[in-house]
Enzyme design. Structure first.
Site, short mmCIF file in Angstrom:
data_model
loop_
_atom_site.label_atom_id
_atom_site.label_comp_id
_atom_site.label_asym_id
_atom_site.label_seq_id
_atom_site.Cartn_x
_atom_site.Cartn_y
_atom_site.Cartn_z
N GLU A 1 0.83 -1.22 0.00
CA GLU A 1 0.00 0.00 0.00
C GLU A 1 0.86 1.26 0.00
O GLU A 1 1.08 1.88 1.04
CB GLU A 1 -0.94 0.03 1.21
CG GLU A 1 -1.90 1.23 1.16
CD GLU A 1 -2.77 1.36 2.41
OE1 GLU A 1 -3.65 2.23 2.41
OE2 GLU A 1 -2.55 0.60 3.37
N LYS B 1 -2.75 -2.04 -2.86
CA LYS B 1 -3.80 -1.16 -2.34
C LYS B 1 -3.37 0.26 -2.64
O LYS B 1 -2.36 0.74 -2.13
CB LYS B 1 -4.00 -1.36 -0.84
CG LYS B 1 -5.12 -0.48 -0.26
CD LYS B 1 -5.52 -0.90 1.14
CE LYS B 1 -6.61 0.02 1.69
NZ LYS B 1 -7.13 -0.43 3.00
#
Length: 299
Positions: free
Chosen positions: A176, A213
């Site tokens: 992420e 993400k």
């Protein structure tokens, strides 16, 4: 669900991943948003007990199941906790929801336009413990604040380096590198980010995959090459400060991206609600996020 079942569910399932992983620094804010005032708890243990009550209420609600929620990201204490008399990862899997674990320890100070992850001591042991508890994957966050080629390259390299360590431990890493939606140069920087991720993907051994993400891109479908890449199991989107309606509207413009929302999922939930009111509000949020994840529109 065994590992193969969970891999198929995450790769092919219709739905989204719930982010229930608020950690120490963000927990008081999350509790306030939920309607729990600061004077209702005293000290870290009571704070975490309150947030565990909230998360347990969510994951045991009738509307929270694998029909629309394919995964859930947990804080370490939540992973270690119980809900409805069962270990949380066990309960989630019984409900058709694949469990993930947040493993990062927060952010370094900004340098070169980015905030790298702090070191993660004991990561191998944490991964092994999570795997023993039936967890499928992990998640770790760093932040990009400006279109710095040097900074973005460094942040992506770090994400992949730690991701390979997690793969070696037998779990699926969600990488992420969040791009701040407040950054004025986001469209430019997200092209740099996409291309740096593609470079790192080429270095992964054949047969290995990661998840990503990412912030919902300023230019729709900027990340389509990542969505379609054979070494990416799934690309999920964070809400990044958008309201639920805003996040859903933007996500629906991006083919193949599904949600992994936190605030946008929880924003209408309150501790003071009756169980029926709580589940109705949760069901409404789940339906909206599910639709944005599965029914796409032309930008």
């Amino acid at each position: 669900m065994n590992d193969q079942d969970m891999t198929i569910k995450i790769a092919e399932g219709d739905g989204f991943i719930a982010a229930l992983d608020q950690s120490g620094g963000s927990t008081p804010k999350a509790l306030r948003a939920y309607g729990v005032a600061d004077d209702e708890w005293n000290g870290e243990e009571e704070m975490f007990a309150k947030i565990h009550e909230m998360r347990s209420r969510i994951i045991t609600a009738p509307s929270f199941n694998g029909d629309r929620v394919i995964g859930a990201i947990l804080f370490e204490r939540t992973m270690d906790g119980m809900a409805d008399g069962k270990p949380v990862p066990t309960l989630l899997k019984e409900r058709g929801v694949v469990p993930f674990l947040k493993v990062d320890k927060g952010l370094e100070d900004e340098a070169d336009g980015v905030q790298m992850m702090k070191p993660i001591p004991g990561l191998d042991a944490l991964v092994a413990r999570a795997k023993d508890l039936g967890v499928f994957g992990t998640k770790m966050r760093s932040v990009i604040n400006s279109a710095s080629p040097k900074g973005i390259a460094a942040i992506v390299e770090q994400q992949f380096e730690v991701g390979k360590q997690i793969l070696a431990g037998g779990l699926m890493p969600i990488l992420e590198p969040e791009y701040s939606i407040k950054a004025e140069d986001r469209a430019e920087g997200e092209v740099i980010l996409r291309d740096e991720i593609l470079k790192q993907l080429e270095g992964l051994p054949d047969g290995q995959q990661v998840m990503l993400k990412l912030s919902i891109p300023a230019v729709p479908n900027n990340y389509k090459a990542l969505v379609d890449h054979p070494k990416v199991l799934r690309v999920v989107a964070l809400s990044g400060g958008y309201t639920r309606d805003e996040a859903c509207d933007e996500l629906a413009k991006n083919d193949g991206m599904i949600a992994s929302f936190s605030r946008a999922l929880l924003e209408e939930l309150r501790a003071q609600m009756s169980d029926d009111e709580f589940d109705a509000a949760l069901a409404e949020a789940i339906a909206a996020i599910y639709t944005a994840s599965t029914q796409k529109v032309t930008a």
